[in-house]
Scaffold this active site. Sequence first.
Site, mmCIF file in Angstrom:
data_model
loop_
_atom_site.group_PDB
_atom_site.id
_atom_site.type_symbol
_atom_site.label_atom_id
_atom_site.label_comp_id
_atom_site.label_asym_id
_atom_site.label_seq_id
_atom_site.Cartn_x
_atom_site.Cartn_y
_atom_site.Cartn_z
ATOM 1 N N ILE A 1 -11.006 -18.177 5.548
ATOM 2 C CA ILE A 1 -11.241 -18.560 4.147
ATOM 3 C C ILE A 1 -11.721 -17.330 3.371
ATOM 4 C CG2 ILE A 1 -12.487 -20.114 2.599
ATOM 5 C CD1 ILE A 1 -13.096 -21.913 4.977
ATOM 6 N N VAL B 1 0.802 -1.222 0.000
ATOM 7 C CA VAL B 1 0.000 0.000 0.000
ATOM 8 C C VAL B 1 0.836 1.273 0.000
ATOM 9 C CG1 VAL B 1 -1.980 -1.101 1.052
ATOM 10 C CG2 VAL B 1 -0.300 -0.031 2.517
ATOM 11 N N LYS C 1 -12.526 -3.141 27.432
ATOM 12 C CA LYS C 1 -13.488 -3.022 28.531
ATOM 13 C C LYS C 1 -12.764 -2.660 29.820
ATOM 14 C CE LYS C 1 -17.246 -6.094 27.158
ATOM 15 N NZ LYS C 1 -16.967 -7.416 26.664
ATOM 16 N N LYS D 1 -20.361 -11.262 12.287
ATOM 17 C CA LYS D 1 -21.382 -11.879 11.421
ATOM 18 C C LYS D 1 -22.785 -11.617 11.949
ATOM 19 C CE LYS D 1 -20.643 -15.490 14.391
ATOM 20 N NZ LYS D 1 -19.523 -16.103 14.949
ATOM 21 N N GLY E 1 -12.413 -26.379 25.334
ATOM 22 C CA GLY E 1 -12.498 -24.987 24.868
ATOM 23 C C GLY E 1 -12.915 -24.874 23.406
ATOM 24 N N GLU F 1 -14.957 -9.654 5.382
ATOM 25 C CA GLU F 1 -14.523 -11.002 4.974
ATOM 26 C C GLU F 1 -14.467 -11.974 6.158
ATOM 27 O OE1 GLU F 1 -13.355 -12.365 1.643
ATOM 28 O OE2 GLU F 1 -14.062 -13.873 3.041
ATOM 29 N N LYS G 1 -24.275 -16.835 8.931
ATOM 30 C CA LYS G 1 -23.263 -16.854 7.867
ATOM 31 C C LYS G 1 -23.916 -17.145 6.506
ATOM 32 C CE LYS G 1 -19.743 -18.166 11.199
ATOM 33 N NZ LYS G 1 -19.199 -19.276 11.984
ATOM 34 N N GLU H 1 -18.396 -23.238 23.293
ATOM 35 C CA GLU H 1 -18.654 -22.213 24.307
ATOM 36 C C GLU H 1 -19.377 -22.851 25.501
ATOM 37 O OE1 GLU H 1 -18.215 -18.812 23.702
ATOM 38 O OE2 GLU H 1 -17.752 -18.890 21.562
HETATM 39 N N1 HSE Z 1 -18.591 -20.286 16.904
HETATM 40 C C1 HSE Z 1 -18.058 -20.222 15.584
HETATM 41 C C2 HSE Z 1 -17.762 -21.649 15.094
HETATM 42 C C3 HSE Z 1 -16.827 -19.375 15.544
HETATM 43 O O1 HSE Z 1 -17.846 -22.607 15.898
HETATM 44 O O2 HSE Z 1 -17.467 -21.841 13.940
HETATM 45 C C4 HSE Z 1 -16.598 -18.673 14.253
HETATM 46 O O3 HSE Z 1 -17.636 -17.868 13.842
#
Ligand code: HSE
Length: 432
Positions: free
Chosen positions: A136, A33, A45, A105, A187, A129, A205, A190
């Site tokens: 991707i 650029v 926060k 998203k 992990g 994106e 999405k 969630e």
């Molecule tokens: N919670 C989403 C997934 C993370 O499991 O793909 C990415 O948006």
Amino acid sequence: MKAISIGLLGLGTVGSGVIKIIENHQDKLMHQVGCPVTIKKILVKQLDKERAVRVDPSLLTTNPNDIIEDPEIDVIIEVMGGIEETREHLLNALNNKKHIVTANKDLMALYGSQLLTAASENGCDLFYEASVAGGIPILRGLVDGLASDRITKMMGIVNGTTNFILTKMSKEGLPYEEVLAEAQALGFAESDPTADVEGLDAARKMTILATLGFSMKIDLDDVKVTGISSVTEEDIEYGRQLGYAMKLIGIAQREDEKVEVSVQPTLIAASHPLASVQNEYNAVYVYGEAVGETMFYGPGAGSMPTATAIVSDLVGVMKNMRLGVNGRSSVTPQYQKKLKEPSEMYSKYFLRIQVKDEVGVFADITSVFSKHNVSFEKILQLPIEEKGLAEIVLVTHRASLQDYNDILVEIRDIETVKELKSSYRVEGSAKI
Ligand code: HSE
């Protein structure tokens, strides 16, 4: 050319990745650029917190207006998440002529059209994106790479959590609850996995993909969504015996200018490229009339993959700044939205029925299918442990959703049918 100043909203996993890429790839960015890129302010926060990346504490602020109203900041990168408050921040930032790069998203699925209009009215870029399938480059793939083609079908494994769970259930024959608990402990999932496992994340999405791919404003409410929480290890095993893999698949399909968009656990032919997408990986299969089959594969989440998409968008904004063409790349949808009716949505279906093990049961079931002109592609009949019962597993040829739903109602009414155990969409034929 003077340095480009960035304001970062959020410094979590993805924000830290953005800082690392901007620092580590400064030479490459300069080369592309023609000027340095500096991070001027970061919204957090909490000011005093252990972070994944070292930053100068004087850059941190808890006041969003320190970024949104700073006349020296050219581009805002939004990685804080959230919907209503974030939308306000971004609209204010656009009105202050700041370009935006976002990974959000949820926000883009709900308010993308409003934000894109505000961006174009203000001569600003708004790139997103990273909001679909993390690292991707699928949005650019659709908007630029396939710009000359007419896309008729997109199928996406666009949620890593559910693909991880279904892969593990398939490989180890374990029940959903057990695998979910393990994914949470590692992990991968969630602590509140609802948005992932119930398909909402994938639906958001698919809303973004369908809107871009079909150049038609698709709303989240247009997407028919079923999650994976009722998928059983038995369904997966029966599917495997019939030659399919179980995946949570978002499908966006266009025929005669009418579209359908849905997300559901789907049995996909083992020979289809999506069937081999394992663990937390994402992939989007795109069929274009001229190009034929394409597939975009890669990591759908994570700090560095997502940050790669964000910084690539940033490069796009900076190239536009150099050429003086910001705010011109978003194209408004070309077509009026036309959604298919259930009588126009065609698919194959997998159906698993528990029946009394008596003479004539199979004939009763087939007569319902024949009445609706739906024939079978594959059938399994198996005795089960419970005395006097048997299980019938079948895959239909293509049927309309309307006919299929009517068939299910009529089959439930047959006296010898004990239970409809499960039903899934079946995919695998590319060119429909
Ligand atoms: N919670 C989403 C997934 C993370 O499991 O793909 C990415 O948006």
